[in-house]
Design an enzyme around this catalytic site. Sequence first.
Site, PDB file in Angstrom:
ATOM      1  N   LYS A  87       0.851  -1.196   0.000  1.00  0.00           N
ATOM      2  CA  LYS A  87       0.000   0.000   0.000  1.00  0.00           C
ATOM      3  C   LYS A  87       0.886   1.246   0.000  1.00  0.00           C
ATOM      4  O   LYS A  87       1.785   1.385   0.840  1.00  0.00           O
ATOM      5  CB  LYS A  87      -0.898  -0.014   1.234  1.00  0.00           C
ATOM      6  CG  LYS A  87      -2.175   0.807   1.120  1.00  0.00           C
ATOM      7  CD  LYS A  87      -3.073   0.558   2.323  1.00  0.00           C
ATOM      8  CE  LYS A  87      -4.396   1.264   2.196  1.00  0.00           C
ATOM      9  NZ  LYS A  87      -5.241   1.094   3.407  1.00  0.00           N
TER      10      LYS A  87
HETATM   11  O1  G3P Z   1      -7.623   2.453   5.452  1.00  0.00           O
HETATM   12  C1  G3P Z   1      -7.954   3.512   4.603  1.00  0.00           C
HETATM   13  C2  G3P Z   1      -9.295   4.084   4.971  1.00  0.00           C
HETATM   14  O2  G3P Z   1     -10.239   3.067   4.968  1.00  0.00           O
HETATM   15  C3  G3P Z   1      -9.293   4.882   6.272  1.00  0.00           C
HETATM   16  O3  G3P Z   1     -10.608   5.108   6.699  1.00  0.00           O
HETATM   17  O4  G3P Z   1     -12.184   5.796   8.490  1.00  0.00           O
HETATM   18  O5  G3P Z   1      -9.742   6.413   8.693  1.00  0.00           O
HETATM   19  O6  G3P Z   1     -11.196   7.527   6.977  1.00  0.00           O
HETATM   20  P1  G3P Z   1     -10.934   6.254   7.768  1.00  0.00           P
END
Ligand code: G3P
Length: 218
Positions: A87
């Site tokens: 990633k």
């Molecule tokens: O892992 C990437 C993404 O899913 C992060 O989500 O909830 O931290 O905006 P969030």
Amino acid sequence: MKFFIDTANLDQIRQAYEMGVLDGVTTNPSLMAKEGIKGKENQHKHYVDICNIVKSDVSAEVISTDYEGMIAEGEELAALNEHIVIKLPCTADGIRAVKYFSEKGMKTNCTLVFSVGQALLAAKAGATYVSPFVGRLDDISEDGVGLIKEIVDMYNYYGYATQVLAASIRHTRHIIDCLKAGADVATCPLAAIKGLLNHPLTDIGLEKFLADYKKVNG
Ligand code: G3P
């Protein structure tokens, strides 16, 4: 649509896997920190533990911000297990690194994507997945699901193979909306996946089946 769970928590990953509908896992440095996984050795062991549970794509994010560092880290991560997806952030160095790994046939997930332009660069570099952050766009009154639709349409028009991995999913409705927008994958909290099961008519219908059966069969 493929379902990934967006967590580094092994119990939640096991629960999602045992539901029988899980296709992969995404992690990021914040999710790993939330589990208190400290140091490279422990992080690498944790990624392998996740791979051994799901036996499918597991995104492990580099922490380097420079190209050389990303390459070194990504090679190390990929060597941990066949299921590791490297990633990388959607930056100039991250896109260069996506290109490097895609030319070596290694899976990549280009993350922190918030625009069609960024998604275009990820696809041109050969990313396996692109991760547009739906929830974080919604959080600032922008249209996260609308971005998913724009990217899907652009990829379909030009024939890019990069898979749209809707990320930053906050709830079940996001899953449905991203599905309708044509996302290939949604990476979700466990609660959002479980929310797909919920319908009162299912509960009411099952209760009536059982009651009617009991009337005759005791
Ligand atoms: O892992 C990437 C993404 O899913 C992060 O989500 O909830 O931290 O905006 P969030």
